[in-house]
Design a protein around this motif. Structure first.
Motif, PDB file in Angstrom:
ATOM      1  N   ALA A 191       0.297  13.171 -18.061  1.00 43.07           N
ATOM      2  CA  ALA A 191      -0.090  13.875 -16.890  1.00 43.07           C
ATOM      3  C   ALA A 191       1.335  13.731 -15.725  1.00 43.07           C
ATOM      4  O   ALA A 191       1.524  14.617 -15.068  1.00 43.07           O
ATOM      5  CB  ALA A 191      -1.166  13.570 -16.205  1.00 43.07           C
ATOM      6  N   GLY A 192       1.941  12.518 -15.838  1.00 43.87           N
ATOM      7  CA  GLY A 192       2.797  11.976 -14.998  1.00 43.87           C
ATOM      8  C   GLY A 192       2.264  11.643 -13.781  1.00 43.87           C
ATOM      9  O   GLY A 192       1.181  11.725 -13.521  1.00 43.87           O
ATOM     10  N   ALA A 193       3.226  11.232 -12.805  1.00 42.77           N
ATOM     11  CA  ALA A 193       2.669  10.716 -11.585  1.00 42.77           C
ATOM     12  C   ALA A 193       2.090  11.729 -10.533  1.00 42.77           C
ATOM     13  O   ALA A 193       2.347  12.981 -10.461  1.00 42.77           O
ATOM     14  CB  ALA A 193       3.781  10.193 -10.934  1.00 42.77           C
ATOM     15  N   GLY A 194       0.846  11.131  -9.915  1.00 46.96           N
ATOM     16  CA  GLY A 194       0.028  11.949  -9.063  1.00 46.96           C
ATOM     17  C   GLY A 194       0.934  11.994  -7.797  1.00 46.96           C
ATOM     18  O   GLY A 194       1.955  11.141  -7.425  1.00 46.96           O
ATOM     19  N   THR A 195       0.435  12.610  -6.617  1.00 41.96           N
ATOM     20  CA  THR A 195       1.157  12.888  -5.113  1.00 41.96           C
ATOM     21  C   THR A 195       0.439  11.836  -4.508  1.00 41.96           C
ATOM     22  O   THR A 195      -0.793  11.330  -4.572  1.00 41.96           O
ATOM     23  CB  THR A 195       0.835  14.316  -4.864  1.00 41.96           C
ATOM     24  N   ALA A 196       1.083  11.502  -3.463  1.00 45.57           N
ATOM     25  CA  ALA A 196       0.534  10.544  -2.365  1.00 45.57           C
ATOM     26  C   ALA A 196      -0.895  11.030  -1.892  1.00 45.57           C
ATOM     27  O   ALA A 196      -2.039  10.295  -1.410  1.00 45.57           O
ATOM     28  CB  ALA A 196       1.469  10.138  -1.177  1.00 45.57           C
ATOM     29  N   SER A 197      -0.858  12.287  -1.679  1.00 43.64           N
ATOM     30  CA  SER A 197      -1.962  13.149  -1.173  1.00 43.64           C
ATOM     31  C   SER A 197      -3.273  12.934  -2.059  1.00 43.64           C
ATOM     32  O   SER A 197      -4.379  12.504  -1.549  1.00 43.64           O
ATOM     33  CB  SER A 197      -1.596  14.611  -0.742  1.00 43.64           C
ATOM     34  N   ALA A 198      -2.852  13.220  -3.254  1.00 44.50           N
ATOM     35  CA  ALA A 198      -4.129  13.116  -4.258  1.00 44.50           C
ATOM     36  C   ALA A 198      -4.555  11.683  -4.280  1.00 44.50           C
ATOM     37  O   ALA A 198      -5.783  11.339  -4.288  1.00 44.50           O
ATOM     38  CB  ALA A 198      -3.769  13.668  -5.631  1.00 44.50           C
ATOM     39  N   PRO A 218      -4.823   1.807  -4.494  1.00 44.10           N
ATOM     40  CA  PRO A 218      -4.331   3.173  -4.579  1.00 44.10           C
ATOM     41  C   PRO A 218      -3.791   3.566  -6.015  1.00 44.10           C
ATOM     42  O   PRO A 218      -2.606   2.958  -6.188  1.00 44.10           O
ATOM     43  CB  PRO A 218      -3.470   3.535  -3.458  1.00 44.10           C
ATOM     44  N   ALA A 219      -4.423   4.583  -6.607  1.00 48.73           N
ATOM     45  CA  ALA A 219      -3.876   4.913  -8.134  1.00 48.73           C
ATOM     46  C   ALA A 219      -4.258   6.379  -8.350  1.00 48.73           C
ATOM     47  O   ALA A 219      -5.265   6.786  -7.773  1.00 48.73           O
ATOM     48  CB  ALA A 219      -4.295   3.752  -9.147  1.00 48.73           C
ATOM     49  N   ASP A 220      -3.626   6.819  -9.316  1.00 48.37           N
ATOM     50  CA  ASP A 220      -3.998   8.079  -9.683  1.00 48.37           C
ATOM     51  C   ASP A 220      -5.594   7.877 -10.697  1.00 48.37           C
ATOM     52  O   ASP A 220      -6.134   8.943 -10.645  1.00 48.37           O
ATOM     53  CB  ASP A 220      -3.030   8.642 -11.054  1.00 48.37           C
ATOM     54  N   ARG A 221      -5.779   6.927 -11.339  1.00 48.40           N
ATOM     55  CA  ARG A 221      -6.974   6.648 -12.111  1.00 48.40           C
ATOM     56  C   ARG A 221      -7.261   5.169 -11.702  1.00 48.40           C
ATOM     57  O   ARG A 221      -6.337   4.407 -11.808  1.00 48.40           O
ATOM     58  CB  ARG A 221      -6.848   6.952 -13.649  1.00 48.40           C
ATOM     59  N   ILE A 222      -8.675   4.685 -11.460  1.00 50.28           N
ATOM     60  CA  ILE A 222      -9.100   3.730 -11.203  1.00 50.28           C
ATOM     61  C   ILE A 222     -10.230   3.324 -12.261  1.00 50.28           C
ATOM     62  O   ILE A 222     -11.177   3.884 -12.308  1.00 50.28           O
ATOM     63  CB  ILE A 222      -9.603   3.396  -9.774  1.00 50.28           C
ATOM     64  N   LEU A 233       0.884  -1.330  -0.060  1.00 52.54           N
ATOM     65  CA  LEU A 233       0.048  -0.033  -0.156  1.00 52.54           C
ATOM     66  C   LEU A 233       0.694   1.211  -0.016  1.00 52.54           C
ATOM     67  O   LEU A 233       0.659   2.201  -0.653  1.00 52.54           O
ATOM     68  CB  LEU A 233      -0.921  -0.075   1.349  1.00 52.54           C
ATOM     69  N   GLY A 234       1.774   1.346   0.744  1.00 53.22           N
ATOM     70  CA  GLY A 234       2.709   2.597   0.800  1.00 53.22           C
ATOM     71  C   GLY A 234       3.495   2.765  -0.205  1.00 53.22           C
ATOM     72  O   GLY A 234       3.620   3.631  -0.733  1.00 53.22           O
ATOM     73  N   ASP A 235       4.136   1.575  -0.919  1.00 58.28           N
ATOM     74  CA  ASP A 235       4.686   1.953  -2.108  1.00 58.28           C
ATOM     75  C   ASP A 235       3.959   2.242  -3.314  1.00 58.28           C
ATOM     76  O   ASP A 235       4.275   3.094  -4.031  1.00 58.28           O
ATOM     77  CB  ASP A 235       5.432   0.480  -2.399  1.00 58.28           C
ATOM     78  N   LEU A 236       2.813   1.840  -3.368  1.00 55.83           N
ATOM     79  CA  LEU A 236       1.667   2.096  -4.473  1.00 55.83           C
ATOM     80  C   LEU A 236       1.486   3.717  -4.284  1.00 55.83           C
ATOM     81  O   LEU A 236       1.340   4.555  -5.332  1.00 55.83           O
ATOM     82  CB  LEU A 236       0.576   1.169  -4.401  1.00 55.83           C
ATOM     83  N   VAL A 237       1.030   4.029  -3.013  1.00 53.43           N
ATOM     84  CA  VAL A 237       0.533   5.351  -2.897  1.00 53.43           C
ATOM     85  C   VAL A 237       1.621   6.408  -3.087  1.00 53.43           C
ATOM     86  O   VAL A 237       1.390   7.517  -3.652  1.00 53.43           O
ATOM     87  CB  VAL A 237       0.071   5.600  -1.402  1.00 53.43           C
ATOM     88  N   THR A 238       2.975   6.131  -3.079  1.00 52.27           N
ATOM     89  CA  THR A 238       3.873   6.861  -3.086  1.00 52.27           C
ATOM     90  C   THR A 238       4.784   6.743  -4.149  1.00 52.27           C
ATOM     91  O   THR A 238       5.700   7.232  -4.338  1.00 52.27           O
ATOM     92  CB  THR A 238       4.974   6.763  -1.854  1.00 52.27           C
ATOM     93  N   CYS A 239       4.334   5.719  -5.294  1.00 48.53           N
ATOM     94  CA  CYS A 239       5.138   5.458  -6.305  1.00 48.53           C
ATOM     95  C   CYS A 239       5.582   6.442  -7.178  1.00 48.53           C
ATOM     96  O   CYS A 239       4.691   7.495  -7.505  1.00 48.53           O
ATOM     97  CB  CYS A 239       4.367   4.588  -7.160  1.00 48.53           C
TER      98      CYS A 239
END
Length: 489
Positions: free
Chosen positions: A475-482, A389-393, A361-367
């Motif tokens: 768009a590139g990688a999103g943030t962990a917060s988003a 957890p992902a930028d888009r689902i 979970l942590g690695d994917l949120v902060t990937c």
């Protein structure tokens, strides 16, 4: 094994005709012991080369690539200071020119005639490869027979992807050294390429005559074909029966991640294990292109689970390798959720199942790569959530996610399994419900069921995934917060 190809012969076999350009200057042998110089000169006469390492660039199926190669006939391919200088210069030039790198190892390791001054060069070699990878460039290692010692412990083991030739001896400690040190034979078969692939140390065994095609596929898999076209996900019914949806996802005929790749992906490069001695059949890890959009696929394999393979801690560690690989190569990661649930056993507990779910979970949120999640079917428990957890689902119409299988939830609340359908409804497990809460971005229709219309469903799904991957590339990688805020409802 068959007669060993020389490094120049293998390079000629791999690269396009006439494309090879050597980067090597003559080695400086000044200040060396005369007896050692004489030995080097004899090695040069025997091999036809002036050192054990060759570096340069060429094209492979039209794609530019840098090559570093070891030649065993020059003092058993051993690496001294001059060879190390050549390796480091070649790797650094590949980095400066933005070239993917292919390493063709064949060596007994550090050159014993030079001892510790040669031994410490491993630091420089490892640092050069680390910088190449940090630049977002691919490095593929190919272990030839033999590859041992300091070569195996540096550029032989630092590829994002590692293959070996059939039957190759590849390991840290050579069997002859082990026997001399410990007075017994090293267990047979441990350091053989096929065994290393089976236990997840390397990604596969590839014959030299097949290597060109494999490398060409890898290079294509990392190439983007421009923007993907807009896609139509189809029309999803306004209401769904929860238990009917759950039941549909359990049908044996329902397509899984391998069916998706077979129907909608090209240039699939399947990888094996963690590179640290663990493999996991229930988890598919691959680089592939969907609609011309490269990605790292980290998918739970329903077919493997049906055959009895468990999604255990090792599978989650393989997944984490995939997340890191995507970040290094700067391409999106596609996670596929489709599992009956994580392994429940003493071995899973001893392997840190809960900890691996947390780390996944942590690695994917902060990937550091763009992330796309796909809810394809069943989504049982923490092992499913770890891939969410992902930028888009994106979700299939009947996909779902729950803390436990509905039967397990019923057993806790009602002390029987008879209320599974009721619990599924009460727990709001369906992906369409998550879409209403803003967790899922797009739902792909099943008309009426993915199992009954597999080709059409996979075509719709493939189009949606290609469009989403294309957007993520831009768009590139999103943030962990988003990534985490979408669950704050």
């Amino acid at each position: 094994m068959a007669d060993r190809l020389t490094a120049p012969d293998l390079i000629d076999q791999l690269l396009d005709d006439g494309s090879w350009t050597s980067w090597d200057a003559a080695p400086d042998r000044g200040g060396l012991d005369p007896a050692y110089v004489a030995e080097l000169e004899r090695a040069e006469q025997k091999s036809g080369l002036d050192e054990s390492i060759l570096t340069g660039r060429g094209t492979l199926d039209g794609q530019p690539v840098a090559v570093i190669a070891g030649e065993f006939s020059f003092l058993a391919g051993s690496v001294g200071r001059a060879a190390s200088d050549r390796l480091v210069a070649g790797i650094e030039r590949a980095t400066a020119e933005g070239l993917p790198l292919v390493g063709l190892t064949c060596s007994g390791g550090t050159r014993m005639q030079e001892g510790t001054p040669a031994f410490v060069q491993m630091v420089r070699i490892g640092a050069a490869i680390a910088a190449h990878r940090a630049a977002g460039l691919a490095y593929v290692a190919y272990l030839r027979n033999p590859t041992t010692g300091g070569v195996m412990a540096t550029w032989g083991s630092l590829g994002q992807i590692t293959y070996a030739e059939p039957g190759a001896l590849a390991g840290f400690l050579g069997p002859r050294v082990y026997s001399a040190l410990y007075g017994e034979e090293f267990p047979p078969g441990v350091q053989v390429a096929e065994h290393l692939a089976e236990v997840g140390v390397i990604d596969g065994v590839v014959a030299p005559h097949d290597l060109r095609d494999r490398l060409a596929t890898v290079l294509r898999a990392l190439t983007r074909d421009g923007e993907a076209a807009p896609s139509d996900a189809g029309t999803v019914p306004a209401t769904l029966d929860t238990w009917d949806a759950v039941t549909r996802t359990r049908r044996a005929e329902r397509p899984g991640v391998r069916d998706l790749l077979a129907a909608q992906a090209t240039d699939v490069v399947e990888l094996s294990g963690t590179q640290a001695g663990e493999s996991a059949s229930a988890l598919l890890l691959a680089i592939a292109r969907i609609g011309g959009q490269p990605c790292v696929v980290v998918g739970q394999d329903r077919a493997a689970e049906a055959e009895g393979h468990k999604l255990g801690p090792a599978a989650l560690r393989v997944a984490r390798r995939g997340f890191a690989l995507a970040a290094e190569l700067r391409i999106p990661v596609l996670t596929v959720i489709d599992t009956r649930g994580g392994e429940l056993s003493a071995a899973a507990e001893e392997g840190a199942m809960a900890g691996e779910i947390a780390r996944c979970l942590g690695d994917l949120v902060t990937c550091g790569a763009p992330t796309l999640g796909l809810m394809l079917g069943e989504g049982n428990g923490g092992a499913a959530l770890a891939f969410l957890p992902a930028d888009r689902i994106v979700a299939a119409q009947h996909a779902w996610l729950s803390p436990l299988p509905p039967e397990g939830a019923s057993a806790i609340v009602h002390r029987d399994t008879d209320h599974a359908a009721e619990m599924a409804e009460a727990q709001q497990v369906l992906a369409v419900g998550l879409a209403g809460r803003g967790v899922v971005d797009r739902v792909v229709a099943e008309v009426p069921d993915a199992a009954d219309e597999s080709p059409a469903f996979l075509a719709r799904l493939g189009g949606v995934l290609a469009e989403e991957l294309s957007r993520l590339h831009a768009a590139g990688a999103g943030t962990a917060s988003a990534r985490s805020q979408r669950y704050a409802f």
